[in-house]
Design a protein around this motif. Sequence first.
Motif, PDB file in Angstrom:
ATOM      1  N   MET A  68      69.787  90.255   6.744  1.00 37.37           N
ATOM      2  CA  MET A  68      70.341  90.431   8.082  1.00 37.37           C
ATOM      3  C   MET A  68      71.462  89.270   8.945  1.00 37.37           C
ATOM      4  SD  MET A  68      68.032  91.729  11.443  1.00 37.37           S
ATOM      5  CE  MET A  68      68.668  91.858  13.135  1.00 37.37           C
ATOM      6  N   HIS A  83      63.776  90.404  16.932  1.00 37.57           N
ATOM      7  CA  HIS A  83      64.549  89.794  15.845  1.00 37.57           C
ATOM      8  C   HIS A  83      65.016  88.514  16.872  1.00 37.57           C
ATOM      9  CE1 HIS A  83      65.426  93.202  13.430  1.00 37.57           C
ATOM     10  NE2 HIS A  83      65.040  94.010  14.347  1.00 37.57           N
ATOM     11  N   GLU A 129      64.220  85.693  13.492  1.00 40.14           N
ATOM     12  CA  GLU A 129      62.642  85.871  13.481  1.00 40.14           C
ATOM     13  C   GLU A 129      62.350  86.818  12.591  1.00 40.14           C
ATOM     14  OE1 GLU A 129      60.398  84.440  16.140  1.00 40.14           O
ATOM     15  OE2 GLU A 129      59.261  85.571  14.515  1.00 40.14           O
ATOM     16  N   ILE A 130      61.278  86.726  11.644  1.00 41.61           N
ATOM     17  CA  ILE A 130      60.888  87.556  10.675  1.00 41.61           C
ATOM     18  C   ILE A 130      60.838  89.072  11.447  1.00 41.61           C
ATOM     19  CG2 ILE A 130      58.388  87.367  10.989  1.00 41.61           C
ATOM     20  CD1 ILE A 130      58.251  87.772   7.705  1.00 41.61           C
ATOM     21  N   CYS A 131      61.389  90.147  10.618  1.00 43.08           N
ATOM     22  CA  CYS A 131      61.619  91.325  11.113  1.00 43.08           C
ATOM     23  C   CYS A 131      61.515  92.460   9.881  1.00 43.08           C
ATOM     24  CB  CYS A 131      63.153  91.556  11.788  1.00 43.08           C
ATOM     25  SG  CYS A 131      64.394  91.051  10.710  1.00 43.08           S
ATOM     26  N   CYS A 188      69.410  86.247  11.488  1.00 44.41           N
ATOM     27  CA  CYS A 188      68.461  86.563  12.450  1.00 44.41           C
ATOM     28  C   CYS A 188      67.117  85.368  12.159  1.00 44.41           C
ATOM     29  CB  CYS A 188      68.131  87.858  12.041  1.00 44.41           C
ATOM     30  SG  CYS A 188      66.267  88.427  12.696  1.00 44.41           S
ATOM     31  N   HIS A 215      64.768  91.203   6.139  1.00 41.05           N
ATOM     32  CA  HIS A 215      65.198  90.043   6.832  1.00 41.05           C
ATOM     33  C   HIS A 215      66.204  89.122   6.514  1.00 41.05           C
ATOM     34  CE1 HIS A 215      64.498  86.620   9.641  1.00 41.05           C
ATOM     35  NE2 HIS A 215      63.738  85.775   9.056  1.00 41.05           N
TER      36      HIS A 215
HETATM   37 CU   LIG Z   1      64.830  89.031  11.161  1.00 42.04          CU
END
Ligand SMILES: [Cu+2]
Lengths: 221, 565
Positions: A199, A153, A190-192, A188, A196
Amino acid sequence: MNIFPESISQIGSEMDKLFWIITAVVGIATVITLFLFIYPIVTRKRNKTKEEMYMVGNSHGKRKWIYIGMILLFLGDMYILLKEHPIWESVEQTLPDPDFKIAIIGKQWMWNIIYPGPDGKLYTDDDIMAYNELHVPVNKVVHMDIKALDVVHSVFLPQARFKQDALPGRTITRWIKLNKTGEYDISCAEICGTGHSIMRGTMYVEDFNTWKKTMANIYKK
Amino acid sequence: MDTHKKHGFWHRYFFSLDHKDIGFQYLLTAMFMAAFGGFFVYVFRYNLAFGPNDIPLYGDLAAKQYNQLVTNHGAIMIFWVGMPILLAVIGNFLIPIMIGTDDMAFPTLNKISYWVFLLSCFVLLAGFMMPTGAFGGGWTMYPPLSVSDFGYNNPNTTFWTNFFTGNTFFLLAVALEFISMLMGGINFVVTTLNKRAKGMSLMRLPLVVWMVNIANLLFMFSVGPLIAGAFMLLMDILVGTGFFDAYRGGDPILWQHLFWFFGHPEVYVLLLPSIGAVGEIISTFSRKPLFGYKMVILMVIIAAILSLVVWAHHQFVSGIDPGAANIFSLLTIIISIPFAGMVLSYLGTLWKGNIRFETPMLWALGMLATFTFFGGFTGLHLGSNVFDIYAHDTYFVIAHFHYTLFPTVFLGGFAAFYYWFPKFSGRMMNKTLGLIHFWGTFIFFNSIFIPLFWLGLQGQHRRIYNYSAWNDLLMQPEHIMARQIATVSLIFLLLFQFVFLFNFFYSIKKGKKASKNPWEANTLEWQTDSPPPHGNFDPYPVVQRWPYDYNHPEKELDYCPQSEI
Ligand SMILES: [Cu+2]
Ligand code: HEM
Ligand SMILES: [Cu+2]
């Protein structure tokens, strides 16, 4: 129309200023280059002799304008580096003593915030965990231990101009010092996974007394 | 003996070993894939502007599908549109006729490379039919997300359930595509080195041939680590090896290094052939020699070497050592210098030129301008590690790299297409339609991405399905409007591509017949028939001079073909 969202830290404001410095360097380069683009287009119908037009650029002397352009850009580059480096050093390469420490842990798809318990120490039995709500005191140095449980993340505090990836299996300590109270975003970056885009957390920057009351309330619960 | 007999459709499109036919097959396949890449971006951008429901031609879009479409849009545009068009189509079609020979060094290998490429397209698209759906973890495939549901992490899976997933198919498709491009690349390099016409010394090669070769070598130098990484990732998915699993001694950042060691040079692999074609076009239509030819080649080689050591600028905030980040910031910013040399040489070529505004020239100038002013210059912003803390993974980055890639792949690609179309089809494209296509594409391309720069500066982060959770920060009326401007512009941009399709299919059948040398250019391909016969030349040319003798003082005409004494 504003370009950036409001800045809530000294460092953030310096970063905004850096953006404009780079934009100015680039702007000068753009004006010069744009002229070199447009002038020959405008004058394309003028009569020129073959001798004039047969420009091969096969010696250093004939290429001197190109070298001058490259040197100018080099100076611009160096100026940018000179201006940015001290900021980088203070954000990423120094760690001023903390007034307060928390841990922020990304997991699919929320932020776990760990506050030190009444003993004031992080990672002891009385630690307190909260979800998606980060309370920090204004004008204090706050250390954040950043980590993740499952996937990568990234803690992104847009108004503080702060970003740091959160990695599973690793703890990264960064600091912030904010100078405006209010409610701000935790994104967030960063792709999670599927969640995503839900978040999001909220960062509450509070003056010291309010913040102490908030913490006392949290301890009571 | 008749070696030039006409072959049927099947032969031409499926079995021919002729480099021109293979180039054409690559072109059609890439256009087919571009339709997917373009449709995907339409769907997810529509969602960003007008919400996920009732998207025309699609229906409702869920968050998971959003991620899949973004991921596959990116991968398709780079690996299945950019690479085939700029390496395979330009390389196949141009190298043999520009160096004056009959075909590739290894025609059969060339054919195999196309077949493998076609297979990779199907494997990628088959990913959408897997039980888990297509892969949706971003084209960069960062683990652990790209393995988290499989292998060790999910005891309910077996090798085969892990195999039939979007993730595995995505990896395999990319691997096949690389194999294809490597086979093609070897062929291009060997052909250029060994099959040049008499008199065609290296310093007489047209710039675009140099560029395609440098691009292929750069691809070969950089791809090794990624192949190793991809194999580890595949094993993590299939059998749970844990190379990138921090809890079992692996390291997620290792992947990022291996990926970007390839990923950064990759954008130069796309850029070089395109900028090479643009150089040919600018020289031809300025009626002037390419200024500083040798220096441009040298600058490009320097930039290519530097591009191998800047990869961590994609990782400034990913948890690498902040001290090391300084070096990557320095190197990244320095890379602007050789590029400045190259761009200034091109502008030196324009200087005092008798510029002719033919369609290819407009595309070429559009490419150079947008690439330099928006793509290149915002690269300085992002090369600064400090500013990148804020801008990383926002739409500022999205706008920046689209301002490098879109001019490279589409503006430069179309420049080359309009320029060499008469040669490969024997007919002229319609000029009015070409101009409509250019202005439609150019204007709407800019009005898509300028708002996205601003949204990025506002803190809009990327790969987000909708921004409703960021009500104060990103859902104000001006944000919504900026998103809508971008999306409406995109729809117009896509519509203008139909003008091109019409022009293409109409002109190829009914266009005005093209002469041998409609643009009055110097390179060898213009000395043979349009289209060139099987075998290309009869008799084979002997090269007397370099390719840029435009307005040579001792010559009567304002151009002088390479084969002329
Ligand atoms: Cu994310
Ligand atoms: C036709 C015009 C195009 C538009 C409007 C467009 C738009 C976008 C947008 C908005 C995103 C970000 C989506 C998100 O983060 O949620 C994106 C991602 C991307 N695009 Fe494009 N794009 C276009 C053409 C291209 C081209 C020509 C290329 C490359 C040759 C390209 C390569 C990529 C890549 C690599 C990504 C990143 C995918 C990811 O995040 O995994 N795009 N595009
Ligand atoms: Cu890069």
